[in-house]
Write a protein that holds these residues in place. Structure first.
Motif, PDB file in Angstrom:
ATOM      1  N   LEU A   1      39.691  34.758  31.160  1.00 12.40           N
ATOM      2  CA  LEU A   1      39.598  35.256  32.532  1.00 12.40           C
ATOM      3  C   LEU A   1      40.287  36.606  32.578  1.00 12.40           C
ATOM      4  O   LEU A   1      41.457  36.733  32.199  1.00 12.40           O
ATOM      5  CB  LEU A   1      40.254  34.290  33.512  1.00 12.40           C
ATOM      6  CG  LEU A   1      40.389  34.780  34.968  1.00 12.40           C
ATOM      7  CD1 LEU A   1      39.021  34.926  35.608  1.00 12.40           C
ATOM      8  CD2 LEU A   1      41.268  33.831  35.782  1.00 12.40           C
ATOM      9  N   THR A   2      39.567  37.622  33.032  1.00 14.02           N
ATOM     10  CA  THR A   2      40.168  38.947  33.193  1.00 14.02           C
ATOM     11  C   THR A   2      40.210  39.285  34.678  1.00 14.02           C
ATOM     12  O   THR A   2      39.306  38.927  35.443  1.00 14.02           O
ATOM     13  CB  THR A   2      39.374  40.032  32.444  1.00 14.02           C
ATOM     14  OG1 THR A   2      38.074  40.166  33.023  1.00 14.02           O
ATOM     15  CG2 THR A   2      39.231  39.677  30.971  1.00 14.02           C
ATOM     16  N   GLN A   3      41.242  39.957  35.071  1.00 16.87           N
ATOM     17  CA  GLN A   3      41.409  40.383  36.456  1.00 16.87           C
ATOM     18  C   GLN A   3      41.727  41.873  36.474  1.00 16.87           C
ATOM     19  O   GLN A   3      42.567  42.353  35.711  1.00 16.87           O
ATOM     20  CB  GLN A   3      42.529  39.600  37.130  1.00 16.87           C
ATOM     21  CG  GLN A   3      42.247  38.108  37.224  1.00 16.87           C
ATOM     22  CD  GLN A   3      43.414  37.339  37.817  1.00 16.87           C
ATOM     23  OE1 GLN A   3      44.579  37.625  37.509  1.00 16.87           O
ATOM     24  NE2 GLN A   3      43.117  36.366  38.664  1.00 16.87           N
ATOM     25  N   GLU A   4      41.017  42.575  37.328  1.00 13.64           N
ATOM     26  CA  GLU A   4      41.228  44.024  37.443  1.00 13.64           C
ATOM     27  C   GLU A   4      41.324  44.392  38.916  1.00 13.64           C
ATOM     28  O   GLU A   4      40.465  44.019  39.720  1.00 13.64           O
ATOM     29  CB  GLU A   4      40.081  44.790  36.793  1.00 13.64           C
ATOM     30  CG  GLU A   4      40.264  46.294  36.824  1.00 13.64           C
ATOM     31  CD  GLU A   4      39.136  47.027  36.127  1.00 13.64           C
ATOM     32  OE1 GLU A   4      39.250  48.258  35.941  1.00 13.64           O
ATOM     33  OE2 GLU A   4      38.138  46.375  35.770  1.00 13.64           O
TER      34      GLU A   4
ATOM     35  N   GLU B   1      38.991  42.121  41.064  1.00 13.64           N
ATOM     36  CA  GLU B   1      37.712  41.698  40.508  1.00 13.64           C
ATOM     37  C   GLU B   1      37.988  40.809  39.301  1.00 13.64           C
ATOM     38  O   GLU B   1      38.781  41.171  38.428  1.00 13.64           O
ATOM     39  CB  GLU B   1      36.869  42.910  40.101  1.00 13.64           C
ATOM     40  CG  GLU B   1      36.493  43.810  41.268  1.00 13.64           C
ATOM     41  CD  GLU B   1      35.676  45.015  40.834  1.00 13.64           C
ATOM     42  OE1 GLU B   1      35.544  45.223  39.599  1.00 13.64           O
ATOM     43  OE2 GLU B   1      35.184  45.751  41.708  1.00 13.64           O
ATOM     44  N   GLU B   2      37.337  39.645  39.257  1.00 16.50           N
ATOM     45  CA  GLU B   2      37.570  38.686  38.186  1.00 16.50           C
ATOM     46  C   GLU B   2      36.305  38.494  37.361  1.00 16.50           C
ATOM     47  O   GLU B   2      35.189  38.494  37.899  1.00 16.50           O
ATOM     48  CB  GLU B   2      38.018  37.338  38.766  1.00 16.50           C
ATOM     49  CG  GLU B   2      39.356  37.412  39.488  1.00 16.50           C
ATOM     50  CD  GLU B   2      39.804  36.065  39.992  1.00 16.50           C
ATOM     51  OE1 GLU B   2      40.936  35.649  39.691  1.00 16.50           O
ATOM     52  OE2 GLU B   2      39.006  35.410  40.696  1.00 16.50           O
ATOM     53  N   GLN B   3      36.484  38.359  36.063  1.00 20.54           N
ATOM     54  CA  GLN B   3      35.378  38.115  35.145  1.00 20.54           C
ATOM     55  C   GLN B   3      35.738  36.998  34.176  1.00 20.54           C
ATOM     56  O   GLN B   3      36.872  36.919  33.700  1.00 20.54           O
ATOM     57  CB  GLN B   3      35.046  39.370  34.323  1.00 20.54           C
ATOM     58  CG  GLN B   3      34.108  40.337  34.978  1.00 20.54           C
ATOM     59  CD  GLN B   3      33.563  41.333  33.962  1.00 20.54           C
ATOM     60  OE1 GLN B   3      34.219  41.672  32.976  1.00 20.54           O
ATOM     61  NE2 GLN B   3      32.356  41.803  34.191  1.00 20.54           N
ATOM     62  N   LEU B   4      34.756  36.156  33.870  1.00 24.07           N
ATOM     63  CA  LEU B   4      34.875  35.188  32.792  1.00 24.07           C
ATOM     64  C   LEU B   4      34.022  35.682  31.631  1.00 24.07           C
ATOM     65  O   LEU B   4      32.879  36.105  31.817  1.00 24.07           O
ATOM     66  CB  LEU B   4      34.375  33.809  33.239  1.00 24.07           C
ATOM     67  CG  LEU B   4      35.275  33.013  34.184  1.00 24.07           C
ATOM     68  CD1 LEU B   4      34.535  31.784  34.703  1.00 24.07           C
ATOM     69  CD2 LEU B   4      36.568  32.602  33.497  1.00 24.07           C
TER      70      LEU B   4
END
Length: 483
Positions: A399-402, A413-416
């Motif tokens: 999980l990345t959060q920017e 903004e979150e990405q898996l």
């Protein structure tokens, strides 16, 4: 179709290249890392300088890979027991000012499981000028892409449509009991027969347009790197031009899939398709997909018309005289771009097949064929009912959060994304993050969504209805895996 050379010449040539160590590893060792890297970029000078020592291996590299002109004694020493006069008479070599040069391309090709030799025509990198109309391509990017993407499993029958010099058939020989190849170009069939014989193999080779020579026959696996270049329908080079207007060759091949495949059989092909103003490319290509077949269309790149025309003119060593006519055709047909990608179809024989068309331009784990096979396995699993699946998150999921500065302050903004496989990335919201975090296989997706709905004061039916749209891609791309 007979090979270019007699069995006697082929046997002596094989003995020569084996004795010299003319293999992928042998060539790389002789060149060294810097010259080998330069050769991969199309820069021949470092390779020529690295192979000036006169050993048989260096001579073969200089002669066939670098397009060098060498003395008759040096060439004779490298091709023993084949004689120079024999090599000249059969068209393997030809006279040149100052000595001899290769008349065709002969180079090693291989993978982790072994080496082969491939015979083809010389490219514009070593023989400048326009290519002949019946030019036979050698080892290139498209061929390697298809070889990497092919599903590798034991099959009884395999078909290579547009076999060319035989690169795909070499790979197929590892896991297919019988291989058939078709090509409209007699020279390509002769090249393929030579490649096969040089490697101790035999393939059924049939002359004709695309699948026409095998009408009425079915195969467990069909692969094709067809002449898919898009244009007016003018055919100047048989390796790239099908004679069909626009992207008709891909549409035609997909239309033939049902009649070519056994139950459960695979069709995999590379292709170009148009991006036309006012129409989604997925709608265009999706209209070609055969009924009762699962399908996955992966678009890997899109070029604008000017880039596309320049690339293919350069590929054939042509000047720019055709460019305006070609670009005018694109403009007349409202073409905004040309997509390139891989189409995989499986004859699943179901009333409601799964057909996915998507952009995937990121780097993926290789060989891609492993990812293709796993993707279709997940399609089959989901068909039984997504909500009833027990899902687990892939161990590589991150999980990345920017934080992005917006009009109302910082927005997160979150990405898996996965660290392997397709390396797909998906934008997600906190609800999806919570769902994936709880995917340990204990509960069905239906029960998980019901619990999330209760926790977030949401109607469970709303989450159930959105599952295919939101969770389906996560399963297909391997972020979530069915138990």
């Amino acid at each position: 179709m007979d090979p270019l050379f007699s069995s006697d010449v082929i046997g002596k040539l094989r003995e020569a290249v084996e004795k010299a160590g003319y293999t992928v590893d042998g060539v790389n060792a002789a060149l060294g890392p810097q010259a080998a890297a330069a050769l991969g970029r199309g820069d021949l000078l470092p390779a020529r300088r690295a192979t000036s020592g006169g050993s048989p291996l260096e001579t073969l590299i200089n002669l066939f890979v670098c397009g060098g002109v060498l003395s008759t004694p040096a060439v004779q020493a490298a091709i023993e027991p084949l004689r120079v006069d024999q090599a000249l008479s059969v068209g393997l070599l030809e006279p040149a000012r100052g000595g001899l040069r290769a008349a065709i391309d002969l180079r090693p090709y291989g993978d982790d499981d072994g080496d082969w030799w491939v015979v083809s025509d010389l490219g514009t990198d070593v023989r400048p000028g326009p290519l002949a109309a019946d030019h036979v391509l050698g080892i290139g990017g498209a061929a390697l892409t298809l070889a990497s993407a092919t599903v590798r499993q034991e099959v009884g029958s395999a078909l290579d449509i547009g076999i060319g010099c035989g690169i795909q058939a070499l790979h197929l020989a590892r896991h297919s009991r019988k291989i058939t190849g078709t090509d409209i170009n007699p020279r390509a069939l002769a090249m393929a027969a030579t490649t096969a014989a040089l490697n101790g193999l035999h393939w059924e080779l049939l002359e004709g347009d695309l699948a026409e020579p095998v009408t009425g026959r079915r195969f467990d696996l069909v692969v094709s790197n067809p002449p898919f270049v898009i244009g007016t329908g003018e055919a100047t080079h048989v390796y790239r031009d099908s004679g069909r207007s626009a992207d008709g060759v891909v549409a035609e091949m997909l239309g033939a899939a049902t009649g070519l495949l056994t139950d459960g059989g695979w069709l995999q092909l590379l292709g170009n398709w148009l991006h036309v103003a006012g129409q989604e490319w997925t709608e265009r290509v999706g209209g070609w997909l055969p009924e009762r077949c699962d399908a996955w269309v992966v678009q890997r790149e899109v070029l604008d018309p000017a880039e596309y025309v320049a690339m293919w003119l350069r590929d054939a060593g042509e000047d720019a005289t055709r460019a305006d006519r070609w670009l005018d055709w694109f403009a007349e047909h409202d073409v905004e771009g040309v997509g390139f990608g891989l189409v995989t179809v499986r004859a699943s024989n179901v009333d409601s097949p799964s057909q996915v068309l998507e952009d995937l331009r990121q780097q993926t784990d290789h060989p891609l064929g492993i990812q293709v096979r796993e993707f279709f396995g997940r399609l089959s699993a989901v068909r039984g009912g997504l909500l009833d699946l027990h899902l687990v998150a892939d161990p590589s999921v991150r999980l990345t959060q920017e934080a992005v500065r917006g009009a109302d302050g910082w927005e997160v903004e979150e990405q898996l994304l996965t660290g392997g496989g397709l390396r797909a990335a998906h934008a997600v919201d906190p609800l999806v993050v919570a769902l994936v975090g709880g995917c340990d296989g204990t509960l069905s997706l239906r029960d998980q969504l019901t619990m999330l709905a209760q926790a977030h004061d949401t109607d469970p039916a709303t989450l159930h209805a959105a599952a295919e749209l939101v969770v389906g891609p996560l399963v297909r791309h391997g972020l979530l895996r069915p138990l």
